[in-house]
Write an enzyme that holds these catalytic residues in place. Structure first.
Site, mmCIF file in Angstrom:
data_model
loop_
_atom_site.group_PDB
_atom_site.id
_atom_site.type_symbol
_atom_site.label_atom_id
_atom_site.label_comp_id
_atom_site.label_asym_id
_atom_site.label_seq_id
_atom_site.Cartn_x
_atom_site.Cartn_y
_atom_site.Cartn_z
ATOM 1 N N GLU A 1 -7.966 -15.266 -97.901
ATOM 2 C CA GLU A 1 -7.233 -16.517 -97.123
ATOM 3 C C GLU A 1 -7.307 -16.313 -95.750
ATOM 4 O OE1 GLU A 1 -3.552 -16.773 -99.238
ATOM 5 O OE2 GLU A 1 -2.812 -18.267 -97.713
ATOM 6 N N HIS B 1 -18.802 -13.459 -103.304
ATOM 7 C CA HIS B 1 -19.211 -12.165 -103.898
ATOM 8 C C HIS B 1 -20.620 -12.620 -104.665
ATOM 9 C CE1 HIS B 1 -17.861 -8.858 -106.956
ATOM 10 N NE2 HIS B 1 -18.945 -8.500 -105.888
ATOM 11 N N LEU B 2 -21.495 -12.755 -103.593
ATOM 12 C CA LEU B 2 -22.846 -13.232 -104.602
ATOM 13 C C LEU B 2 -24.097 -12.181 -104.499
ATOM 14 C CD1 LEU B 2 -24.326 -16.407 -102.535
ATOM 15 C CD2 LEU B 2 -23.665 -16.086 -105.007
ATOM 16 N N GLY B 3 -23.467 -10.798 -103.730
ATOM 17 C CA GLY B 3 -24.465 -9.831 -103.878
ATOM 18 C C GLY B 3 -25.315 -9.463 -104.922
ATOM 19 N N ALA B 4 -24.779 -9.544 -105.982
ATOM 20 C CA ALA B 4 -25.466 -9.161 -107.355
ATOM 21 C C ALA B 4 -25.938 -10.167 -108.005
ATOM 22 C CB ALA B 4 -24.798 -8.200 -108.250
ATOM 23 N N ILE C 1 -27.762 1.408 -102.780
ATOM 24 C CA ILE C 1 -28.159 0.054 -101.931
ATOM 25 C C ILE C 1 -28.337 0.550 -100.578
ATOM 26 C CG2 ILE C 1 -26.934 -2.202 -100.976
ATOM 27 C CD1 ILE C 1 -25.342 -2.053 -103.471
ATOM 28 N N ASP D 1 -22.987 9.500 -94.655
ATOM 29 C CA ASP D 1 -22.512 9.517 -95.913
ATOM 30 C C ASP D 1 -22.221 11.158 -96.012
ATOM 31 O OD1 ASP D 1 -22.377 9.862 -98.701
ATOM 32 O OD2 ASP D 1 -24.072 8.177 -98.902
ATOM 33 N N ALA E 1 -19.804 -4.816 -99.666
ATOM 34 C CA ALA E 1 -19.488 -3.633 -100.492
ATOM 35 C C ALA E 1 -18.024 -4.057 -101.178
ATOM 36 C CB ALA E 1 -19.235 -2.436 -99.700
ATOM 37 N N ARG E 2 -16.939 -4.039 -100.363
ATOM 38 C CA ARG E 2 -15.604 -4.339 -101.041
ATOM 39 C C ARG E 2 -14.817 -5.066 -99.857
ATOM 40 N NH1 ARG E 2 -18.012 -4.850 -105.040
ATOM 41 N NH2 ARG E 2 -17.575 -3.939 -107.058
HETATM 42 N N1 LIG Z 1 -21.423 -7.421 -103.502
HETATM 43 C C1 LIG Z 1 -21.776 -7.137 -104.676
HETATM 44 O O1 LIG Z 1 -22.241 -8.007 -105.357
HETATM 45 C C2 LIG Z 1 -22.203 -5.616 -105.007
HETATM 46 C C3 LIG Z 1 -21.334 -4.670 -104.068
HETATM 47 N N2 LIG Z 1 -21.191 -3.393 -104.620
HETATM 48 C C4 LIG Z 1 -20.360 -2.466 -103.812
HETATM 49 O O2 LIG Z 1 -21.347 -1.442 -103.209
HETATM 50 C C5 LIG Z 1 -20.804 -0.087 -103.526
HETATM 51 C C6 LIG Z 1 -21.922 0.767 -103.360
HETATM 52 O O3 LIG Z 1 -22.916 0.519 -104.352
HETATM 53 P P1 LIG Z 1 -24.245 1.603 -104.536
HETATM 54 O O4 LIG Z 1 -25.044 1.935 -103.427
HETATM 55 O O5 LIG Z 1 -24.830 0.921 -105.784
HETATM 56 O O6 LIG Z 1 -23.195 2.900 -104.901
HETATM 57 P P2 LIG Z 1 -23.840 4.458 -104.903
HETATM 58 O O7 LIG Z 1 -22.626 5.273 -105.752
HETATM 59 O O8 LIG Z 1 -25.166 4.558 -105.387
HETATM 60 O O9 LIG Z 1 -23.621 4.717 -103.337
HETATM 61 C C7 LIG Z 1 -22.572 4.870 -102.683
HETATM 62 C C8 LIG Z 1 -22.568 5.854 -101.343
HETATM 63 O O10 LIG Z 1 -21.350 5.937 -100.859
HETATM 64 C C9 LIG Z 1 -21.278 7.379 -100.477
HETATM 65 N N3 LIG Z 1 -19.932 7.399 -99.719
HETATM 66 C C10 LIG Z 1 -18.644 7.714 -100.668
HETATM 67 N N4 LIG Z 1 -17.687 7.943 -99.788
HETATM 68 C C11 LIG Z 1 -18.032 7.572 -98.712
HETATM 69 C C12 LIG Z 1 -17.524 7.758 -97.229
HETATM 70 N N5 LIG Z 1 -16.277 7.967 -97.199
HETATM 71 N N6 LIG Z 1 -18.425 7.571 -96.270
HETATM 72 C C13 LIG Z 1 -19.644 7.048 -96.258
HETATM 73 N N7 LIG Z 1 -20.450 7.206 -97.252
HETATM 74 C C14 LIG Z 1 -19.508 7.355 -98.596
HETATM 75 C C15 LIG Z 1 -21.599 8.111 -101.709
HETATM 76 O O11 LIG Z 1 -21.820 9.371 -101.236
HETATM 77 C C16 LIG Z 1 -22.933 7.308 -101.990
HETATM 78 O O12 LIG Z 1 -24.260 7.782 -101.797
HETATM 79 C C17 LIG Z 1 -20.042 -0.272 -104.896
HETATM 80 O O13 LIG Z 1 -19.111 0.671 -105.006
HETATM 81 C C18 LIG Z 1 -19.614 -1.766 -104.917
HETATM 82 O O14 LIG Z 1 -18.287 -1.604 -104.354
HETATM 83 C C19 LIG Z 1 -22.345 -2.769 -105.251
HETATM 84 C C20 LIG Z 1 -23.147 -4.106 -106.082
HETATM 85 C C21 LIG Z 1 -23.008 -5.149 -105.898
HETATM 86 O O1 LIG Z 2 -21.720 -4.129 -109.086
HETATM 87 C C1 LIG Z 2 -20.902 -4.428 -108.267
HETATM 88 O O2 LIG Z 2 -20.177 -3.745 -107.659
HETATM 89 C C2 LIG Z 2 -20.551 -5.807 -107.902
HETATM 90 O O3 LIG Z 2 -19.662 -5.985 -107.094
HETATM 91 C C3 LIG Z 2 -21.166 -6.906 -108.349
HETATM 92 O O4 LIG Z 2 -19.990 -7.599 -109.234
HETATM 93 P P1 LIG Z 2 -20.574 -8.730 -110.024
HETATM 94 O O5 LIG Z 2 -21.067 -8.214 -111.199
HETATM 95 O O6 LIG Z 2 -21.317 -9.948 -109.351
HETATM 96 O O7 LIG Z 2 -19.368 -9.226 -110.729
#
Ligand SMILES: NC(=O)C1=CN([C@@H]2O[C@H](COP(=O)(O)OP(=O)(O)OC[C@H]3O[C@@H](n4cnc5c(N)ncnc54)[C@H](O)[C@@H]3O)[C@@H](O)[C@H]2O)C=CC1
Ligand SMILES: O=C(O)C(=O)COP(=O)(O)O
Length: 389
Positions: A261, A274-277, A150, A169, A232-233
């Site tokens: 809350e 939590h709409l990202g995906a 992302i 990163d 992200a979280r």
């Molecule tokens: N809101 C949503 O619906 C969604 C949220 N997410 C969240 O986004 C996060 C990232 O997703 P992706 O990019 O797909 O994962 P990814 O695994 O491709 O990228 C995560 C990156 O974070 C880096 N990282 C790890 N520890 C770190 C630190 N201490 N400081 C800086 N960088 C660090 C890693 O090296 C990696 O390059 C997921 O783990 C998830 O929690 C992901 C998809 C949808």
């Molecule tokens: O892929 C992720 O990490 C997400 O946060 C997406 O969550 P969801 O599949 O929409 O419940």
């Protein structure tokens, strides 16, 4: 029949990948071979002993107690990158929402519903716009924390928007680095990124080093009037610190996919559920990828995109297939191969890979494995999971 227990809303196109003559996909299966889920939390949930694998249709696996499952041989998969574009687009929306008075100005216009005089309405519209002006993204600096699937997409998009981009990163993979524009500047640490960024967007997993990373200390290092985007979280940001930063003006805006809350009650954050995906495309990509990975594992023992096991795949030969997982220490593989040799069992093909403390092997043998053979293999010291596939 192999059984898949599903949780959450999994796109139908993904579920349709399971051949109906061999798979039963059911939300209430009591003895599932595998689980397929999105954000459903498995912590504190008893797992049926039948479970061999879990597929997370999405990126983050902090809803799964992965380290508890590894010693049981349970392979956990995710779907890297499959929903990255959806999140990228919501970050773009967040950048715009954070730079212009869009939502407040919309509320202002909605508050004019009772104004029936067109001339008065025009006056109020024109008077109102002074209050909701903003600034442009072009020329500003975006800090991207986490440059994986992302983060890299967002960094590149921001360059295209004419922003300056700083990335942080410390664990950047070579594959992710290849995706990244050469115009992205590297920050040595989080505070250096925060000190230079007008906008900061978080794209790291919720793991020990990142939980609470946006705390009082981080905000004090940040540029005054920064906009923070967290899709992200929720755990990455300390609630009290963000509330203080919003109240003091350190943060001009906070946009988050993780309402709590306290943040809702405080009322100054822009919060999404939590709409990202949650796009048709991302949901389908994730479901299809997760289903394919599960099928390949359950049918062939192949492992692609696991978060706790090594990537191991081998074309099927004409023989019978065994797989086993073991502690990653010397002599275990040799002991298993000697055991097969002692029983006059010919090995047709084999692949063995390790990851951290564990190893996983696929062996194709000439004759059908008996229950007694599987039992013998299971009793080899340091072998903790054996399967005939
Ligand atoms: N809101 C949503 O619906 C969604 C949220 N997410 C969240 O986004 C996060 C990232 O997703 P992706 O990019 O797909 O994962 P990814 O695994 O491709 O990228 C995560 C990156 O974070 C880096 N990282 C790890 N520890 C770190 C630190 N201490 N400081 C800086 N960088 C660090 C890693 O090296 C990696 O390059 C997921 O783990 C998830 O929690 C992901 C998809 C949808
Ligand atoms: O892929 C992720 O990490 C997400 O946060 C997406 O969550 P969801 O599949 O929409 O419940």
């Amino acid at each position: 029949m192999k059984k898949i227990r599903t949780y959450n809303n999994i796109a139908a196109v993904g579920l349709a990948k399971f051949p109906t003559d061999r798979y039963l996909v059911d939300a209430s299966s009591e003895t599932p071979d595998a689980l397929l889920l999105r954000s459903h939390k498995l912590h504190n949930e008893e797992l049926p002993s039948s479970v061999l694998a879990i597929a997370r249709a999405g990126a983050g696996v902090n809803n799964i107690p992965v380290s508890q499952y590894t010693p049981k041989g349970i392979v956990v998969f995710n779907t890297p990158g499959a929903n990255a574009n959806a999140v990228k687009e919501l970050v773009l929306a967040s950048l715009l929402l954070g730079s212009r008075g869009i939502t407040d100005s919309m509320s202002y216009v909605a508050s004019l519903a009772d104004e029936k005089d067109a001339i008065e309405l025009h006056k109020k519209v024109e008077a109102g716009k002074k209050k909701y002006g903003g600034s442009e993204l072009t020329g500003k600096t975006l800090g991207v924390v986490g440059l994986g699937a992302i983060g890299a997409k967002i960094a590149n998009l921001a360059i295209d928007l004419g922003m300056k981009v700083i990335g942080y990163d410390p664990a950047l993979s070579v594959e992710a680095a290849w995706q990244l524009s050469s115009q992205v500047n590297r920050a040595e640490n989080l505070n250096s990124l925060l000190a230079r960024s007008d906008y900061v967007t978080l794209h790291v997993p919720a793991i020990k080093p990142t939980i609470g990373m946006m705390n009082e200390e981080a905000f004090s290092a940040a540029k005054d009037g920064m906009v923070l985007i967290n899709l992200a979280r929720g755990e990455l940001v300390e609630e009290e610190a963000v509330i203080n930063a919003l109240d003091s003006g350190k943060l001009a805006a906070h946009l988050s996919d993780f309402p709590s809350e306290g943040l809702i009650a405080h009322g100054k954050s822009t919060l999404f559920p939590h709409l990202g995906a949650s796009t048709v495309e991302a949901e389908e990509n994730c479901a299809v990828m997760a289903a394919k990975q599960l099928i390949d594992f359950l049918d062939n023992g192949n492992i692609i995109n696991s978060v706790n096991f090594p990537a191991v795949s081998m074309e099927r030969t004409t023989g019978y297939r065994l797989t086993f997982a073991n502690d990653n220490i010397p002599k275990v593989l040799g002991t298993v191969l000697n055991l097969l040799a002692d029983l006059n069992i010919n090995v047709l093909d084999m692949v063995n890979k390790s990851r951290d403390d564990i190893a996983y092997t696929i062996v194709d043998i000439e004759q059908e494995p008996t229950a007694a053979l599987l039992e013998k293999l299971s009793s080899v010291e340091h072998v903790f999971h054996v399967r005939s596939v």
